[in-house]
Structures are given as C-alpha cells and as structure tokens.
Design a protein around this motif. Structure first.
Motif, PDB file in Angstrom:
ATOM      1  N   THR A   1       0.813  -1.029   0.003  1.00  0.00           N
ATOM      2  CA  THR A   1      -0.121  -0.144   0.040  1.00  0.00           C
ATOM      3  C   THR A   1       0.734   1.241   0.125  1.00  0.00           C
ATOM      4  OG1 THR A   1       0.065   0.110   2.496  1.00  0.00           O
ATOM      5  CG2 THR A   1      -1.701  -1.211   1.497  1.00  0.00           C
ATOM      6  N   PRO A   2       0.284   2.361  -0.261  1.00  0.00           N
ATOM      7  CA  PRO A   2       1.308   3.562  -0.235  1.00  0.00           C
ATOM      8  C   PRO A   2       1.731   3.907   1.063  1.00  0.00           C
ATOM      9  CG  PRO A   2      -0.788   4.067  -1.807  1.00  0.00           C
ATOM     10  CD  PRO A   2      -0.914   2.480  -1.186  1.00  0.00           C
ATOM     11  N   ALA A   3       0.997   3.637   2.004  1.00  0.00           N
ATOM     12  CA  ALA A   3       1.286   3.943   3.663  1.00  0.00           C
ATOM     13  C   ALA A   3       2.536   3.082   3.919  1.00  0.00           C
ATOM     14  CB  ALA A   3       0.176   3.546   4.376  1.00  0.00           C
ATOM     15  N   LEU A   4       2.320   1.653   3.597  1.00  0.00           N
ATOM     16  CA  LEU A   4       3.531   0.908   3.688  1.00  0.00           C
ATOM     17  C   LEU A   4       4.747   1.366   3.021  1.00  0.00           C
ATOM     18  CD1 LEU A   4       4.036  -1.462   5.583  1.00  0.00           C
ATOM     19  CD2 LEU A   4       3.337  -2.985   3.819  1.00  0.00           C
ATOM     20  N   HIS A   5       4.392   1.660   1.509  1.00  0.00           N
ATOM     21  CA  HIS A   5       5.590   2.102   0.744  1.00  0.00           C
ATOM     22  C   HIS A   5       6.167   3.492   1.508  1.00  0.00           C
ATOM     23  CE1 HIS A   5       7.805   3.725  -2.736  1.00  0.00           C
ATOM     24  NE2 HIS A   5       7.503   2.632  -3.135  1.00  0.00           N
ATOM     25  N   GLN A   6       5.657   4.132   1.896  1.00  0.00           N
ATOM     26  CA  GLN A   6       6.054   5.506   2.529  1.00  0.00           C
ATOM     27  C   GLN A   6       6.842   5.195   3.778  1.00  0.00           C
ATOM     28  OE1 GLN A   6       5.635   8.190   0.945  1.00  0.00           O
ATOM     29  NE2 GLN A   6       6.885   9.481   2.450  1.00  0.00           N
ATOM     30  N   GLY A   7       6.418   4.144   4.503  1.00  0.00           N
ATOM     31  CA  GLY A   7       6.938   3.816   5.880  1.00  0.00           C
ATOM     32  C   GLY A   7       8.481   2.940   5.528  1.00  0.00           C
ATOM     33  N   LEU A   8       8.429   2.584   4.332  1.00  0.00           N
ATOM     34  CA  LEU A   8       9.795   1.740   3.887  1.00  0.00           C
ATOM     35  C   LEU A   8      10.407   2.378   2.741  1.00  0.00           C
ATOM     36  CD1 LEU A   8       7.986  -1.938   3.749  1.00  0.00           C
ATOM     37  CD2 LEU A   8       9.502  -1.091   5.491  1.00  0.00           C
ATOM     38  N   LEU A   9      10.887   3.630   2.985  1.00  0.00           N
ATOM     39  CA  LEU A   9      11.567   4.548   1.989  1.00  0.00           C
ATOM     40  C   LEU A   9      13.092   4.250   1.653  1.00  0.00           C
ATOM     41  CD1 LEU A   9      10.144   8.206   2.647  1.00  0.00           C
ATOM     42  CD2 LEU A   9       9.431   6.854   0.837  1.00  0.00           C
ATOM     43  N   GLN A  10      13.589   3.473   2.765  1.00  0.00           N
ATOM     44  CA  GLN A  10      14.791   3.064   2.449  1.00  0.00           C
ATOM     45  C   GLN A  10      14.969   1.790   1.924  1.00  0.00           C
ATOM     46  OE1 GLN A  10      15.714   2.897   6.896  1.00  0.00           O
ATOM     47  NE2 GLN A  10      17.375   4.610   6.434  1.00  0.00           N
ATOM     48  N   VAL A  11      14.015   0.986   1.503  1.00  0.00           N
ATOM     49  CA  VAL A  11      14.097  -0.136   0.615  1.00  0.00           C
ATOM     50  C   VAL A  11      14.393   0.191  -0.739  1.00  0.00           C
ATOM     51  CG1 VAL A  11      12.635  -1.933  -0.604  1.00  0.00           C
ATOM     52  CG2 VAL A  11      12.233  -1.502   2.080  1.00  0.00           C
ATOM     53  N   ASP A  12      15.189  -0.588  -1.462  1.00  0.00           N
ATOM     54  CA  ASP A  12      15.685  -0.476  -2.713  1.00  0.00           C
ATOM     55  C   ASP A  12      14.750  -0.800  -3.885  1.00  0.00           C
ATOM     56  OD1 ASP A  12      16.659  -0.393  -5.304  1.00  0.00           O
ATOM     57  OD2 ASP A  12      18.467  -1.418  -4.973  1.00  0.00           O
ATOM     58  N   TRP A  13      13.442  -0.076  -3.865  1.00  0.00           N
ATOM     59  CA  TRP A  13      12.319  -0.232  -4.752  1.00  0.00           C
ATOM     60  C   TRP A  13      12.670  -0.694  -6.336  1.00  0.00           C
ATOM     61  CZ3 TRP A  13       8.607  -2.079  -2.172  1.00  0.00           C
ATOM     62  CH2 TRP A  13       8.417  -1.661  -0.612  1.00  0.00           C
ATOM     63  N   GLY A  14      13.842   0.047  -6.704  1.00  0.00           N
ATOM     64  CA  GLY A  14      14.199   0.018  -7.982  1.00  0.00           C
ATOM     65  C   GLY A  14      14.748  -1.338  -8.337  1.00  0.00           C
ATOM     66  N   GLY A  15      15.440  -1.738  -7.251  1.00  0.00           N
ATOM     67  CA  GLY A  15      16.240  -3.005  -7.293  1.00  0.00           C
ATOM     68  C   GLY A  15      14.976  -4.277  -7.397  1.00  0.00           C
ATOM     69  N   TRP A  16      13.954  -4.008  -6.549  1.00  0.00           N
ATOM     70  CA  TRP A  16      13.079  -5.282  -6.407  1.00  0.00           C
ATOM     71  C   TRP A  16      12.430  -5.134  -7.811  1.00  0.00           C
ATOM     72  CZ3 TRP A  16      12.737  -9.121  -3.716  1.00  0.00           C
ATOM     73  CH2 TRP A  16      13.297  -9.138  -2.622  1.00  0.00           C
ATOM     74  N   ALA A  17      12.061  -3.935  -8.423  1.00  0.00           N
ATOM     75  CA  ALA A  17      11.069  -3.653  -9.451  1.00  0.00           C
ATOM     76  C   ALA A  17      12.196  -4.431 -10.807  1.00  0.00           C
ATOM     77  CB  ALA A  17      11.059  -2.415 -10.142  1.00  0.00           C
TER      78      ALA A  17
END
Length: 118
Positions: A55-71
């Motif tokens: 969710t956007p809330a969870l995403h916002q709470g996990l800003l340090q995750v390498d979202w680009g790497g996961w994608a």
C-alpha cells in the motif's frame, strides 16, 4: 490485515531463501546448483511480486527499501530475462535481508498497521 499478510509472505519467503542459501560458500556455488537456484528464484519472485503490491502507506514507511532493485528483479524473473545473475546475487545478499530488517523495524514502530483488524 492486508499489511499483516504482506508481512508474513515477505518474511516467510525471506526465511526460505536464507535456508536455501545458508550452507553455500558463495555465488559460484549457488549458480552451479540448478535446483537450488530455481527454488531461490521462485521465492524471490513471490517476494518481489508481494512487495510490488504494498500500500502507499507501507511504501512510505519503507522509503529505505531499494524499490528500483526489487522492480528490476521482478521484471527479470517474471519475464524470464537473462542474464540475471547479478540481480539474484544482490537480492540474496542485499535486498532480502535489508527489506526484512526494515519491515520488522516498521512493524515494531507501527504495530497497529499489522493487526488483523487494520
């Protein structure tokens, strides 16, 4: 409940990846073992897909995750794109443990988000 389900899936797949790779001496051993590599990739695909649905809330709470790497990993695994050795090794040693630690920290900080009734 949704956040809790996502949390459980991520943590379970992360633990599975850890068990599959725990005894390995390094990158070459993982990529020499076809069956283990396939099992690790299957777990990484589940984890990447799950993280793609936060969710956007969870995403916002996990800003340090390498979202680009996961994608990038998700795209390569889902579409069977090769080579992906670097992405797999990075995920096993970086993305998975980092994401699990950040998710655990967020759950401690925001326990209400992970309750069944949320």
């Amino acid at each position: 409940m949704y956040h809790r389900s996502l949390y459980e899936i991520v943590m379970e797949t992360g633990r599975s990846i850890g068990l599959l790779t725990r005894e390995m001496q390094g990158e070459d051993e993982l990529f020499a073992s076809t069956l283990t590599l396939r099992a690790v990739e299957a777990q990484l695909l589940i984890m990447a897909h799950t993280l793609g649905n936060v969710t956007p809330a969870l995403h916002q709470g996990l800003l340090q995750v390498d979202w680009g790497g996961w994608a990038a990993l998700h795209d390569k695994l889902r579409n069977g794109i090769q080579p992906r050795r670097e992405e797999i090794w990075y995920a096993v040693n970086g993305l998975v443990p980092q994401t699990m630690a950040l998710l655990q920290a967020l759950r401690r900080k925001q326990p209400g988000w992970f309750e069944v009734g949320y």
